[in-house]
Design a protein around this motif. Structure first.
Motif, mmCIF file in Angstrom:
data_model
loop_
_atom_site.group_PDB
_atom_site.id
_atom_site.type_symbol
_atom_site.label_atom_id
_atom_site.label_comp_id
_atom_site.label_asym_id
_atom_site.label_seq_id
_atom_site.Cartn_x
_atom_site.Cartn_y
_atom_site.Cartn_z
ATOM 1 N N GLY A 7 0.816 -1.211 0.000
ATOM 2 C CA GLY A 7 0.000 0.000 0.000
ATOM 3 C C GLY A 7 0.848 1.259 0.000
ATOM 4 N N ARG A 8 1.928 1.272 0.785
ATOM 5 C CA ARG A 8 2.820 2.429 0.805
ATOM 6 C C ARG A 8 3.466 2.653 -0.557
ATOM 7 N NH1 ARG A 8 4.242 0.261 5.881
ATOM 8 N NH2 ARG A 8 6.110 -0.699 4.987
ATOM 9 N N TYR A 9 3.936 1.564 -1.165
ATOM 10 C CA TYR A 9 4.568 1.688 -2.486
ATOM 11 C C TYR A 9 3.588 2.259 -3.508
ATOM 12 C CZ TYR A 9 6.403 0.262 -7.017
ATOM 13 O OH TYR A 9 6.824 0.248 -8.320
ATOM 14 N N SER A 10 2.384 1.712 -3.540
ATOM 15 C CA SER A 10 1.412 2.172 -4.532
ATOM 16 C C SER A 10 1.022 3.632 -4.308
ATOM 17 C CB SER A 10 0.167 1.274 -4.495
ATOM 18 O OG SER A 10 -0.463 1.351 -3.230
ATOM 19 N N LEU A 11 0.825 4.026 -3.061
ATOM 20 C CA LEU A 11 0.445 5.409 -2.778
ATOM 21 C C LEU A 11 1.562 6.381 -3.148
ATOM 22 C CD1 LEU A 11 -1.395 4.989 0.640
ATOM 23 C CD2 LEU A 11 -2.423 5.512 -1.565
ATOM 24 N N ILE A 12 2.819 6.019 -2.845
ATOM 25 C CA ILE A 12 3.943 6.900 -3.156
ATOM 26 C C ILE A 12 4.106 7.055 -4.666
ATOM 27 C CG2 ILE A 12 6.451 7.116 -3.043
ATOM 28 C CD1 ILE A 12 6.319 5.837 -0.266
ATOM 29 N N VAL A 187 -14.548 -5.849 -5.187
ATOM 30 C CA VAL A 187 -14.170 -6.470 -6.466
ATOM 31 C C VAL A 187 -14.009 -5.410 -7.543
ATOM 32 C CG1 VAL A 187 -14.842 -8.178 -8.197
ATOM 33 C CG2 VAL A 187 -15.405 -8.551 -5.800
ATOM 34 N N LEU A 188 -14.859 -4.399 -7.507
ATOM 35 C CA LEU A 188 -14.806 -3.333 -8.499
ATOM 36 C C LEU A 188 -13.494 -2.557 -8.407
ATOM 37 C CD1 LEU A 188 -16.813 -2.265 -10.658
ATOM 38 C CD2 LEU A 188 -17.494 -0.527 -9.017
ATOM 39 N N CYS A 189 -13.033 -2.296 -7.193
ATOM 40 C CA CYS A 189 -11.773 -1.559 -7.011
ATOM 41 C C CYS A 189 -10.601 -2.319 -7.617
ATOM 42 C CB CYS A 189 -11.529 -1.304 -5.527
ATOM 43 S SG CYS A 189 -12.673 -0.137 -4.775
ATOM 44 N N VAL A 190 -10.559 -3.616 -7.382
ATOM 45 C CA VAL A 190 -9.459 -4.419 -7.926
ATOM 46 C C VAL A 190 -9.486 -4.415 -9.447
ATOM 47 C CG1 VAL A 190 -8.459 -6.730 -8.022
ATOM 48 C CG2 VAL A 190 -9.362 -5.861 -5.870
ATOM 49 N N GLN A 191 -10.658 -4.614 -10.021
ATOM 50 C CA GLN A 191 -10.756 -4.688 -11.478
ATOM 51 C C GLN A 191 -10.465 -3.342 -12.138
ATOM 52 O OE1 GLN A 191 -11.095 -7.499 -13.244
ATOM 53 N NE2 GLN A 191 -10.933 -8.465 -11.236
ATOM 54 N N LEU A 192 -10.918 -2.249 -11.530
ATOM 55 C CA LEU A 192 -10.657 -0.937 -12.121
ATOM 56 C C LEU A 192 -9.185 -0.570 -12.034
ATOM 57 C CD1 LEU A 192 -13.752 1.140 -10.964
ATOM 58 C CD2 LEU A 192 -13.294 0.180 -13.216
ATOM 59 N N PHE A 255 -2.349 -1.148 -5.772
ATOM 60 C CA PHE A 255 -3.295 -0.190 -5.192
ATOM 61 C C PHE A 255 -4.679 -0.799 -5.060
ATOM 62 C CE2 PHE A 255 -6.487 3.154 -5.730
ATOM 63 C CZ PHE A 255 -6.150 4.007 -4.682
ATOM 64 N N GLY A 256 -5.128 -1.517 -6.077
ATOM 65 C CA GLY A 256 -6.445 -2.147 -6.009
ATOM 66 C C GLY A 256 -6.529 -3.184 -4.906
ATOM 67 N N ASP A 257 -5.490 -4.010 -4.768
ATOM 68 C CA ASP A 257 -5.488 -5.020 -3.704
ATOM 69 C C ASP A 257 -5.464 -4.371 -2.326
ATOM 70 O OD1 ASP A 257 -5.512 -7.018 -5.601
ATOM 71 O OD2 ASP A 257 -3.323 -7.171 -5.665
ATOM 72 N N ALA A 258 -4.628 -3.333 -2.156
ATOM 73 C CA ALA A 258 -4.538 -2.671 -0.857
ATOM 74 C C ALA A 258 -5.834 -1.952 -0.506
ATOM 75 C CB ALA A 258 -3.371 -1.680 -0.856
ATOM 76 N N LEU A 259 -6.467 -1.330 -1.495
ATOM 77 C CA LEU A 259 -7.734 -0.644 -1.238
ATOM 78 C C LEU A 259 -8.827 -1.637 -0.880
ATOM 79 C CD1 LEU A 259 -9.257 2.029 -1.217
ATOM 80 C CD2 LEU A 259 -9.703 1.720 -3.657
ATOM 81 N N ARG A 260 -8.858 -2.785 -1.551
ATOM 82 C CA ARG A 260 -9.847 -3.812 -1.221
ATOM 83 C C ARG A 260 -9.652 -4.310 0.209
ATOM 84 N NH1 ARG A 260 -8.478 -9.271 -3.715
ATOM 85 N NH2 ARG A 260 -6.875 -8.897 -2.153
ATOM 86 N N THR A 267 -11.644 -8.741 5.122
ATOM 87 C CA THR A 267 -10.184 -8.805 5.126
ATOM 88 C C THR A 267 -9.532 -7.799 6.071
ATOM 89 O OG1 THR A 267 -10.123 -7.278 3.241
ATOM 90 C CG2 THR A 267 -10.123 -9.637 2.752
ATOM 91 N N ASN A 268 -10.305 -6.899 6.647
ATOM 92 C CA ASN A 268 -9.760 -5.886 7.552
ATOM 93 C C ASN A 268 -10.339 -6.100 8.947
ATOM 94 O OD1 ASN A 268 -8.845 -3.639 8.901
ATOM 95 N ND2 ASN A 268 -9.395 -2.194 7.279
ATOM 96 N N PRO A 269 -9.585 -6.727 9.869
ATOM 97 C CA PRO A 269 -10.117 -6.979 11.211
ATOM 98 C C PRO A 269 -10.458 -5.698 11.957
ATOM 99 C CG PRO A 269 -8.143 -8.292 10.799
ATOM 100 C CD PRO A 269 -8.245 -7.302 9.692
ATOM 101 N N GLY A 270 -9.669 -4.641 11.771
ATOM 102 C CA GLY A 270 -9.952 -3.387 12.449
ATOM 103 C C GLY A 270 -11.275 -2.791 12.018
ATOM 104 N N LEU A 271 -11.537 -2.809 10.700
ATOM 105 C CA LEU A 271 -12.807 -2.290 10.202
ATOM 106 C C LEU A 271 -13.970 -3.157 10.660
ATOM 107 C CD1 LEU A 271 -14.261 -0.236 8.428
ATOM 108 C CD2 LEU A 271 -13.840 -1.719 6.466
#
Length: 316
Positions: A7-12, A187-192, A255-260, A267-271
């Motif tokens: 996620g850091r790599y993609s955002l940077i 799923v939409l985020c990953v595909q886009l 980026f799509g994988d990290a956003l998903r 997949t996000n225990p905190g959320l």
């Protein structure tokens, strides 16, 4: 997203891409149309940080200017593929079996049409242009998106809350927007994001074939096309645009994988914990309101009884 390395790599990388695209509209190290026939194929130096190409133009300036073109192509291709994909999904999960089956068969038939062939067909009347790249990528990726998102949308369409909404008289379009689309967002985020990355590669390939970005417009595909013929003699001129394209494509896919992973409670225990806590808080608030309403009702009953007793005594 920032907690994970991907996620850091993609955002940077994406932030740098957007920054260079904006800066290149106002400034580049060397004006992109400035050429010097005496300084062709130069190695990196103080005057030209990444060297020069076969016309003596500064490679860094062309990459910065081309970043805006590729960013526009990616955004337009993602927008077109998203709209087309969602419209097809809405038709494929329609309650009319005839419409849904017809659209499914149509998508399965058209998805076999290669993007390159579609671009070549469009280039005949339109000529090389950004529109050819955007329409070819948006059409091809939209069909693929609809085929992948359809199972998730069908699963949500058979849920109890969607059936309750239909029984309540809610329209199909409103159900699709308020219930089905939120369920397919991960799923939409990953595909886009994958569509955006593939559009960068498609621009380079179509420009190399001569049906992509016109020659007067800077793009990463042009930088590769003008340098690939001399890769054995001047490999650095091909290395820089190839490295930029690779970094951006990898960043878009990650980026799509990290956003998903960030927005999906599965997949996000905190959320997931936050959603559960919000549900418990809402439940407690409802119980308090119900208790206070009951106490208010009992108080009104007591007041009415007292008033009734006083009225009887006065009558006596």
């Amino acid at each position: 997203m920032w907690r994970k390395a991907s996620g850091r790599y993609s955002l940077i990388v994406l932030a740098m891409w957007i920054l260079f695209s904006l800066v290149s509209r106002f400034w580049t190290p060397v004006p992109i149309w400035t050429t010097d026939g005496y300084r062709i194929w130069q190695a990196p130096s103080r005057d030209h940080l990444l060297g020069t190409d076969g016309t003596g133009a500064d490679i860094l300036s062309w990459l910065m200017a081309g970043s805006a073109t590729n960013l526009a192509i990616s955004l337009l291709a993602v927008l077109l593929s998203g709209l087309l994909g969602l419209l097809l999904v809405m038709a494929m999960v329609s309650r009319s079996s005839g419409v849904s089956q017809t659209v499914v068969v149509l998508v399965d038939a058209l998805i076999s049409l290669p993007t390159v062939l579609l671009a070549l067909i469009l280039a005949v009347p339109l000529g090389p242009s950004i529109a050819v790249v955007v329409v070819a990528c948006g059409f091809g990726y939209g069909l693929n998106l609809a085929r992948i998102v359809r199972p998730q949308a069908l699963l949500a369409a058979e849920s109890d809350y969607v059936r309750s909404a239909r029984h309540s008289g809610v329209g199909s379009f409103r159900i699709f927007c308020t219930h089905l689309v939120p369920n397919v967002i991960p799923v939409l985020c990953v595909q886009l994001s994958m569509s955006a990355g593939t559009s960068v590669l498609a621009e380079a390939g179509l420009t190399y074939l001569g049906v992509g970005v016109p020659s007067g417009l800077p793009s990463w595909g042009h930088s590769l096309t003008t340098s690939v013929k001399f890769i054995n003699v001047f490999p650095l001129t091909v290395l820089w645009p190839g490295l930029v394209v690779t970094m951006v494509v990898v960043a878009l896919n990650l980026f799509g994988d990290a956003l998903r992973d960030a927005i999906d409670p599965v997949t996000n225990p905190g959320l997931r914990a936050a959603v559960a806590a919000a549900g418990r808080s809402a439940l407690r608030s409802g119980e308090r309101q119900e208790t206070s309403a009951q106490s208010d009702d009992s108080g009104h009953h007591v007041d009415n009884a007292i008033r009734t007793g006083e009225g009887d005594q006065s009558c006596r």
